[in-house]
Design an enzyme around this catalytic site. Structure first.
Site, PDB file in Angstrom:
ATOM      1  N   LEU A  94       0.816  -1.223   0.000  1.00 28.96           N
ATOM      2  CA  LEU A  94       0.000   0.000   0.000  1.00 28.96           C
ATOM      3  C   LEU A  94       0.845   1.266   0.000  1.00 28.96           C
ATOM      4  O   LEU A  94       0.317   2.365   0.028  1.00 28.96           O
ATOM      5  CB  LEU A  94      -0.880   0.031   1.251  1.00 28.96           C
ATOM      6  N   CYS A 154      27.621  -1.928 -12.494  1.00 33.57           N
ATOM      7  CA  CYS A 154      28.014  -3.227 -11.953  1.00 33.57           C
ATOM      8  C   CYS A 154      28.016  -4.297 -13.056  1.00 33.57           C
ATOM      9  O   CYS A 154      28.941  -4.312 -13.863  1.00 33.57           O
ATOM     10  CB  CYS A 154      27.132  -3.594 -10.772  1.00 33.57           C
ATOM     11  N   GLU A 202      23.125   4.368  -8.057  1.00 31.63           N
ATOM     12  CA  GLU A 202      21.685   4.571  -7.830  1.00 31.63           C
ATOM     13  C   GLU A 202      21.340   4.665  -6.346  1.00 31.63           C
ATOM     14  O   GLU A 202      20.356   5.306  -5.975  1.00 31.63           O
ATOM     15  CB  GLU A 202      20.864   3.461  -8.510  1.00 31.63           C
ATOM     16  N   ASP A 204      12.832  -0.433   1.301  1.00 30.15           N
ATOM     17  CA  ASP A 204      12.295   0.732   2.008  1.00 30.15           C
ATOM     18  C   ASP A 204      13.394   1.579   2.646  1.00 30.15           C
ATOM     19  O   ASP A 204      13.220   2.781   2.826  1.00 30.15           O
ATOM     20  CB  ASP A 204      11.281   0.307   3.066  1.00 30.15           C
ATOM     21  N   PHE A 256      28.458  -2.727 -16.334  1.00 31.69           N
ATOM     22  CA  PHE A 256      29.850  -2.295 -16.533  1.00 31.69           C
ATOM     23  C   PHE A 256      30.716  -3.485 -16.943  1.00 31.69           C
ATOM     24  O   PHE A 256      31.501  -3.424 -17.902  1.00 31.69           O
ATOM     25  CB  PHE A 256      30.309  -1.665 -15.222  1.00 31.69           C
ATOM     26  N   GLU A 277       3.601 -13.862  11.698  1.00 29.19           N
ATOM     27  CA  GLU A 277       5.011 -13.499  11.895  1.00 29.19           C
ATOM     28  C   GLU A 277       5.237 -12.084  12.402  1.00 29.19           C
ATOM     29  O   GLU A 277       6.282 -11.798  12.974  1.00 29.19           O
ATOM     30  CB  GLU A 277       5.845 -13.761  10.640  1.00 29.19           C
ATOM     31  N   HIS A 325      27.449   1.068  -7.364  1.00 29.54           N
ATOM     32  CA  HIS A 325      26.016   1.311  -7.582  1.00 29.54           C
ATOM     33  C   HIS A 325      25.657   2.764  -7.260  1.00 29.54           C
ATOM     34  O   HIS A 325      25.229   3.056  -6.143  1.00 29.54           O
ATOM     35  CB  HIS A 325      25.198   0.377  -6.691  1.00 29.54           C
ATOM     36  N   THR A 332     -11.070  -1.633   6.198  1.00 33.38           N
ATOM     37  CA  THR A 332     -10.376  -0.808   7.191  1.00 33.38           C
ATOM     38  C   THR A 332     -10.908  -1.110   8.592  1.00 33.38           C
ATOM     39  O   THR A 332     -10.142  -1.296   9.539  1.00 33.38           O
ATOM     40  CB  THR A 332     -10.565   0.689   6.859  1.00 33.38           C
TER      41      THR A 332
HETATM   42  N1  GLN Z   1      27.168 -10.520 -10.808  1.00 34.06           N
HETATM   43  C1  GLN Z   1      28.190  -9.530 -10.805  1.00 34.06           C
HETATM   44  C2  GLN Z   1      29.162  -9.712  -9.659  1.00 34.06           C
HETATM   45  O1  GLN Z   1      28.870 -10.402  -8.726  1.00 34.06           O
HETATM   46  C3  GLN Z   1      27.597  -8.145 -10.752  1.00 34.06           C
HETATM   47  C4  GLN Z   1      26.894  -7.879  -9.475  1.00 34.06           C
HETATM   48  C5  GLN Z   1      25.939  -6.723  -9.579  1.00 34.06           C
HETATM   49  O2  GLN Z   1      25.587  -6.295 -10.664  1.00 34.06           O
HETATM   50  N2  GLN Z   1      25.465  -6.236  -8.453  1.00 34.06           N
HETATM   51  O3  GLN Z   1      30.241  -9.158  -9.682  1.00 34.06           O
END
Ligand code: GLN
Length: 545
Positions: free
Chosen positions: A14, A382, A509, A70, A385, A149, A507, A191
């Site tokens: 939600l 990652c 992001e 989250d 790349f 749980e 990463h 609700t």
């Molecule tokens: N699978 C790749 C590694 O372990 C890339 C991991 C990823 O993209 N987070 O290096």
């Protein structure tokens, strides 16, 4: 310590995480020191080994904790980095109770859910609040009230409110008010049932957040108030928004800020939402034609699997005032479907995010090749790349069987191989190269220019790396290594002969925030905007979808 507990009723999904983040934002905008704890009532110790199709993306924290997504929402809404102690799971709690039992800490006692497990939960919440120096700690309980749980966690929160005493804790219950039938009637019964469930375990909600497709009519709010025993001004309607960053203002407009202050005995301060509102105004502006960015991954059916990437693009839109449209491509389909290739070729930019395993890698390599050859702005993250290095090795260096040993352990050209520290690692939980690591950028490189500095810290999650034996040949193929870790690992590759072609082992992001979009995403979108402008001059619509 002041505590706000956020529970969920009726169904999951939600937007309880967004609600919790937004409540935190309201208090932060009033100058209070705020932090958030997420409770995940599953038995996994952390989210690290879970398939993204189960709970969406695994979000990585600075300290290397692999957390529920989250935590990413909390960081983005609060503009604060959190640590692993902010994600409690049943697995973590039980592990520490069992460790204590083995040590003899409970000597002579029968170890039970009440008081030992609930005690451990309360201790964990208090510890987080104290370590963070928070005046207010929000605790979001995952799952739905009534689940077996989540019972120990709700019981712990009930006990906590009793211990803290009147005026220190507020319970916020998020529910669904579905709209059904030909005339679109809003239904309050689910609700009512979920509040009854909550009251049966001794918790009386102070605020009800009613989610649904449209704003609630006053008489529906009144009905919920009457049947659920909640003050009329504490029934809050949060209809679906175009972008989640609207939610704090939706709550503010219904008086939730002062209401929370009153419930918690805090001074009623005026909020400062100026920067947030500016972000939203620019976001809504959508000047010009916008851009079409292709995202090529293997979990594209579940958008939550790439949540932080999506949010990073929202941050760019809120910064640049141009619409950023994402187009999802399942990497497995690309080699089989020429129509998809044609659509990819029309994209203004390409993102290949991270991933694991062999499925869909050839499609990623194909997409990267298209972007490289056609000058489409490209960001590889990652796995994206690593696959950019494989693509170059195959097509520019002339090693047609080049691969990552993750995909082909017997490849004659392991351009990407297992990190040395990973040899002999058998446990899969929490054993990757994880979390925030320092990276040195080459002065004068494109990336150093984008960051505006030569030392950065970025979050990681990987087992494989670019094999040093291929550095020279990749350099010969036009790749510059412009970011390395202190121990010599390749962190950034970029191409000089391309408008924007950057691959990063880390990463980015995870660090993008509405008030501070990540420089690499901004650069990708800016380059895509430049391409879109040229494309628009050349021909009619370049829309991908
Ligand atoms: N699978 C790749 C590694 O372990 C890339 C991991 C990823 O993209 N987070 O290096």
């Amino acid at each position: 310590m002041k505590v706000i507990a956020v529970s969920g009723g009726v169904i999951s999904g939600l937007g309880k995480g967004i609600t919790t983040s937004s409540l935190g934002r309201l208090l932060k905008a009033r100058g209070f020191a705020v932090t958030i704890v997420k409770i995940d009532p599953y038995l996994n110790v952390d989210a690290g080994t879970m398939n993204p199709y189960q709970h969406g993306e695994v979000f990585v924290l600075d300290d290397g904790t692999e957390a529920d997504l989250d935590l990413g929402n909390y960081e983005r809404f609060l503009g604060q980095s959190l640590s692993g102690t902010h994600n409690l799971t049943t697995g973590k709690i039980y592990r520490s109770v069992i460790e204590k039992e083995r040590r003899g800490d409970y000597l002579g006692n029968t170890v039970q859910i009440i008081p030992h497990v609930t005690g451990e939960i309360k201790r964990a919440i208090r510890d987080v609040a104290q370590a963070a120096g928070a005046e207010v700690v929000l605790v979001e309980v995952g799952g739905t009230v009534g689940d077996i749980e989540s019972m120990p966690f709700l019981e712990a929160l009930r006990e906590l409110s009793y211990e803290l005493g009147e005026g220190h804790m507020a319970f916020v219950h998020t529910t669904l008010v579905p709209v059904v039938g030909p005339v679109g009637e809003a239904k309050t019964k689910p609700t009512q049932h979920s509040v009854r469930e909550l009251r049966a375990i001794g918790i009386r909600p102070n605020i009800i957040i009613a989610r649904g497709p449209a704003p609630l009519e006053p008489e529906i709010k009144a009905k919920i108030s009457l049947f659920c025993d909640v003050a009329p001004e504490a029934v809050i309607s949060v209809p679906d928004q175009r972008v989640i960053y609207e939610v704090p203002l939706v709550l503010e407009a219904q008086g939730v800020g002062p209401l929370l202050a009153r419930l918690l005995g805090l001074p009623d301060r005026a909020p400062d939402h100026a920067a947030w509102k500016e972000f939203l105004q620019r976001y809504r502006r959508e000047e010009g034609a916008g851009v079409d960015i292709a995202v090529v991954g293997k979990y594209t059916e579940l958008r939550d699997a790439y949540l932080s990437h999506t949010e990073a693009f929202h941050h760019c839109q809120g910064h640049l005032g141009s619409e950023v449209r994402l187009h999802w491509f399942d990497s497995e389909d690309i080699p089989k479907n020429p129509g998809l290739v044609a659509r990819l070729e029309r994209a203004h930019g390409l993102l290949v995010p991270g991933g694991f395993g062999t499925r869909g890698v050839e499609g990623k390599i194909r997409a990267i090749e298209i972007a490289r050859r056609r000058g489409i702005p490209f960001l590889g993250v990652c796995y994206g790349f690593q696959m950019a290095a494989v693509e170059a090795a195959r097509h520019l260096v002339g090693l047609p069987q080049a691969n990552s040993t993750e995909v082909d352990p017997a490849t004659p050209d392991p351009v990407v191989g297992l990190l040395e520290q990973q040899r002999g690692v058998n446990d899969l939980g929490g054993t990757m190269r994880l979390g925030s690591q320092r990276i040195g950028l080459t002065a004068g490189s494109k990336v150093a220019g984008l960051y505006g500095r030569t030392e950065i810290w970025e979050r990681h999650r990987h087992r494989y790396e670019i094999n040093p034996a291929y550095f020279d040949r990749l350099a010969g193929a036009g790749f510059a290594v412009t970011g390395v870790s202190p121990d010599g690992r390749v962190e950034v590759l970029e191409r000089a002969d391309h408008p924007f072609f950057v691959g990063v082992q880390f990463h980015p992001e995870f660090l993008s925030r509405p008030e501070a979009p990540h420089p690499l995403y901004l650069a990708l979108v800016r380059a895509a905007l430049a391409r879109a402008e040229v494309a628009d001059r050349v021909g009619p619509s370049t829309a991908v979808a």
